[in-house]
Scaffold this motif. Structure first.
Motif, PDB file in Angstrom:
ATOM      1  N   TRP A   1      51.259  32.053 -12.805  1.00 15.78           N
ATOM      2  CA  TRP A   1      49.966  32.415 -13.399  1.00 15.78           C
ATOM      3  C   TRP A   1      49.757  31.672 -14.713  1.00 15.78           C
ATOM      4  CZ3 TRP A   1      48.168  34.814 -17.834  1.00 15.78           C
ATOM      5  CH2 TRP A   1      46.871  35.336 -17.791  1.00 15.78           C
ATOM      6  N   GLU A   2      50.787  31.623 -15.552  1.00 15.75           N
ATOM      7  CA  GLU A   2      50.681  30.931 -16.836  1.00 15.75           C
ATOM      8  C   GLU A   2      50.382  29.441 -16.628  1.00 15.75           C
ATOM      9  OE1 GLU A   2      50.793  32.034 -19.861  1.00 15.75           O
ATOM     10  OE2 GLU A   2      51.750  34.007 -19.840  1.00 15.75           O
ATOM     11  N   SER A   3      51.047  28.832 -15.641  1.00 11.22           N
ATOM     12  CA  SER A   3      50.822  27.407 -15.377  1.00 11.22           C
ATOM     13  C   SER A   3      49.392  27.159 -14.898  1.00 11.22           C
ATOM     14  CB  SER A   3      51.822  26.899 -14.337  1.00 11.22           C
ATOM     15  OG  SER A   3      53.137  26.952 -14.815  1.00 11.22           O
ATOM     16  N   LEU A   4      48.902  28.014 -13.990  1.00 11.16           N
ATOM     17  CA  LEU A   4      47.541  27.844 -13.468  1.00 11.16           C
ATOM     18  C   LEU A   4      46.504  28.079 -14.560  1.00 11.16           C
ATOM     19  CD1 LEU A   4      47.893  29.590  -9.981  1.00 11.16           C
ATOM     20  CD2 LEU A   4      48.110  27.163 -10.544  1.00 11.16           C
ATOM     21  N   LEU A   5      46.746  29.056 -15.405  1.00 10.70           N
ATOM     22  CA  LEU A   5      45.815  29.304 -16.505  1.00 10.70           C
ATOM     23  C   LEU A   5      45.773  28.107 -17.459  1.00 10.70           C
ATOM     24  CD1 LEU A   5      43.891  31.369 -17.756  1.00 10.70           C
ATOM     25  CD2 LEU A   5      45.806  32.190 -19.131  1.00 10.70           C
ATOM     26  N   ALA A   6      46.921  27.460 -17.662  1.00  8.08           N
ATOM     27  CA  ALA A   6      46.949  26.274 -18.516  1.00  8.08           C
ATOM     28  C   ALA A   6      46.040  25.174 -17.951  1.00  8.08           C
ATOM     29  CB  ALA A   6      48.378  25.760 -18.666  1.00  8.08           C
ATOM     30  N   LEU A   7      45.972  25.053 -16.613  1.00 12.06           N
ATOM     31  CA  LEU A   7      45.091  24.059 -15.992  1.00 12.06           C
ATOM     32  C   LEU A   7      43.623  24.419 -16.227  1.00 12.06           C
ATOM     33  CD1 LEU A   7      46.964  23.420 -12.625  1.00 12.06           C
ATOM     34  CD2 LEU A   7      46.735  21.843 -14.552  1.00 12.06           C
ATOM     35  N   VAL A   8      43.309  25.709 -16.152  1.00 12.20           N
ATOM     36  CA  VAL A   8      41.934  26.131 -16.435  1.00 12.20           C
ATOM     37  C   VAL A   8      41.560  25.786 -17.873  1.00 12.20           C
ATOM     38  CG1 VAL A   8      40.401  28.123 -16.655  1.00 12.20           C
ATOM     39  CG2 VAL A   8      41.966  27.966 -14.714  1.00 12.20           C
TER      40      VAL A   8
END
Length: 679
Positions: A433-440
């Motif tokens: 989740w943290e990695s995907l949020l970083a992409l957002v």
């Protein structure tokens, strides 16, 4: 015996044969002490070098110990990890205790077997879910917990189970069966079979104990019940054992480690020699003073385990505390300060940036790369090489050019991969989740700086960012999680992201033992620094974002009185939320599961079993529809709380822990319909 030992180190080195417990604080020269002790025993003829077995927890530490022993003229002493020592012994004794061909060690692809087991049970085989299931199996075996005992043990340990406990049991049992059918061993099996060989075969135990007569255990605060069982089997009735550890550096409880054997050592061996090493040769007095203060407010520390470090180096600069508006500014400032250190002659390999979770590394990777500063990521894959990031980029690349604002489009594409409205409580799903949020957030930044930013252009930007990263090099700034930094040290250390919800981590809140482990993790981070130490936090995640964050509670009393952040804190005291209370007995709730249930775990449950069954069935359907693990919809504890409290309206629903605004909007109507029997 070489000179250069302080009085306490010398007392440990020259202690007579028998049980010795060395309580060694960070930077106090424990490796030097135990290697000199081994050399002293060998030189004085108390034991032959080949009769010594020293064990530690990493191959790097074992290699360092062997190197130091050779430099002291000791050849033939064994210094290995627990698992390496057990593998060597098991291979030797296998023909007698098992017979037939040696079973093969799983070659690192453990998740393949876990996936087969999960598939048979009907659980998700997504990589995040598999890692969490594998973690539960490893914790159980390290804690000597059989599959059938897992549900009760997990509840007592307040584990956030990745699936209902009964399903974890079935995965655990199926995994063991698949492994045994294929004649395979995992790392925990090495220890289990070694202990059993010595416990059940007298002649094997006699031969082993004749071969090894003196034992040394490093980092004893991190021993698991399984490792302690192996150690007990090695020792038998003897007591020629030296242990070294520091209860204040216990940071692996989630994996089954416990400082209890270290703390109970004098009770188990009443005649033991106990030596305390508190002279810190690693860090300046300023860093040492801060480290001591980190633990000043710690709770539940047995008096005998408390070590107060005393700095032995000349004075150095005071630790620096800095508050930033957002994470990007924080990362840029860290990179600039790292560059200033490099310009001043500090080697890049003597600088480290330490964070709580691996997903935090991306901004610092980017900031260092933009200044041309080489770096290496330790203890985790570089951001663009992580499996979840590679999957996300592939999904973005294959999504074409959908209509809508770039950040919203990216969110929509990444939602099926694990980008939920609310963060998972922990485990691999939280890291994803943290990695995907970083992409957002990268998409938000790209959209704010590039006109007509669309998805294809953003994918090109991601490719360029990935290509621009410096490959890991020996001479580079180290990026590492606090856990991966254990046992290492640098001239300069940046401790970043020190905000509530990260340090301590969100899912530790409400569990005092977990909070104290988070405090010890910060202590470990502080004690990695020799001279320069910066501690920082950001009030907002993204540029222009809402400044809602608070600095870590662990910084209370550490930030200097004249620091701007301290002045703001005095003017605007944080409003502490009242502790939740049990709805049955009105006692204050302190553990995570109790908070989620809304009652003490020991108070009687009035759960509606039929409603709970319907809730679980509904959750399974929604999870499948959303392509996420079931607990991302609602955890087991939240479902039980719903089935117990049976809320009649939205007001009642939002009083249940785990149901925030996002989940209320997404699932509230369904849940109320189920409670009212309309579904």
């Amino acid at each position: 015996m070489p000179d250069g030992l302080d009085p306490e180190q010398r007392a440990a080195v020259e202690a007579p044969r028998g049980p010795v417990c060395v309580l060694a604080g960070a930077g106090t020269g424990k490796t030097r002490t135990i290697t000199h002790r081994i050399a002293h025993l060998v030189v004085r003829g108390h034991v032959a070098a080949g009769q010594v077995l020293a064990v530690t927890f990493t191959a790097r530490a074992a290699g360092e110990m062997r190197t130091r022993l050779r430099a002291l003229g000791v050849h033939g002493a064994q210094a290995r990890t627990f698992h390496a020592a057990a593998l060597r012994q098991l291979r030797y004794f296998w023909p007698r205790v098992v017979g037939g061909p040696h079973w093969q060690l799983i070659d690192g692809n453990k998740l393949r077997l876990v996936a087969q087991a999960a598939n048979r049970v009907g659980l998700s085989t997504e990589s995040d879910s598999l890692r969490d299931l594998a973690g539960e199996i490893e914790w159980s075996k390290a804690s000597l917990i059989a599959p059938e005992s897992y549900p009760l043990a997990a509840e007592r340990a307040h584990r956030d189970t990745p699936a209902p406990a009964d399903q974890v049991v079935r995965v655990y049992q199926t995994y063991e069966q698949l492994k045994n059918d294929a004649c395979l061993l995992d790392f925990d099996d090495l220890l289990l079979h070694t202990a059993a060989a010595l416990e059940e075969h007298g002649e094997v135990a006699e031969e082993f104990r004749d071969r090894y007569r003196c034992f040394v255990v490093d980092e004893y605060q991190d021993v698991t019940p399984l490792q302690q069982r192996v150690l007990d089997a090695w020792l038998g009735p003897r007591d020629d054992l030296t242990v070294v550890g520091d209860a204040s550096q216990t940071i692996y409880s989630f994996a089954g480690a416990s400082p209890r054997p270290l703390l109970d050592f004098p009770r188990r061996f009443p005649d033991a020699t106990v030596v305390r090493l508190e002279r810190d040769y690693r860090s300046t007095p300023q860093v040492v003073g801060l480290a001591n203060n980190v633990l000043r407010f710690a709770r539940g520390r047995p008096a005998g385990s408390r070590l107060r470090l005393v700095g032995q180096r000349p004075d150095g600069p005071e630790p620096a505390f800095t508050e930033f508006d957002d994470e990007s500014v924080e990362a840029a400032a860290v990179a600039q300060r790292a560059k200033a250190l490099l310009d001043a002659g500090v080697a890049a390999s003597e600088i480290a940036v330490l964070y709580r979770v691996n997903a935090q590394s991306e901004l610092f990777e980017q900031a260092l790369a933009e200044l041309g500063i080489p770096y290496q990521v330790r203890g985790g894959e570089r951001f663009f090489q992580r499996a979840e990031v590679r999957r996300a980029v592939l999904a973005l690349r294959g999504a074409g050019a959908p209509d809508g604002g770039l950040p919203d489009v990216v969110r929509q594409v990444l939602a099926p991969l694990g980008l939920t409205d609310e963060p998972p409580t922990g485990g691999a799903a939280r890291q994803t989740w943290e990695s995907l949020l970083a992409l957002v957030e990268l998409a938000e930044e790209f959209a704010a700086t590039v006109e007509s930013a669309d998805l294809p252009a953003f994918v090109v930007e991601l490719d360029l960012r990935a290509e621009a990263q410096h490959p890991p090099t020996v001479e580079g700034v180290t990026l590492a999680s606090l856990h991966a930094a254990k046992g290492l040290e640098w001239d300069a250390v940046f401790l970043v992201g020190l905000v509530e919800g990260t340090v301590p981590i969100l899912h530790a809140d409400g569990d005092e033992a977990a909070i104290e482990e988070e405090r010890r993790l910060l202590y470990v981070g502080v004690t990695r620094a020799r001279e320069h130490l910066w501690l920082s936090w950001a009030l907002a995640r993204a540029p222009g974002g809402r400044r809602y964050r608070r600095r870590s509670r662990f910084l209370h009393g550490l930030v200097p009185e004249d620091h701007p952040a301290a002045l703001v804190a005095r003017r605007e005291p944080a409003q502490r939320r009242p502790r939740p209370r049990c709805r049955i007995c009105d006692s204050q709730l302190t553990d995570t599961r109790g908070v989620k249930l809304g009652r003490c775990v020991t108070c009687p449950s009035d759960v509606d079993e039929d409603l709970l069954t319907r809730l679980r069935s509904w959750r399974a359907g929604r999870a499948k529809e959303l392509k996420v693990p079931a607990y991302v919809v609602f955890t087991d504890a939240t479902l039980v709380a719903i089935a117990e409290q049976r809320p009649e309206d939205v007001a009642g629903l939002v009083t249940i822990a785990g149901i925030g605004a996002a989940k209320l909007d997404r699932f509230g109507a369904d849940v109320l319909a189920l409670v009212q029997g309309k579904r």
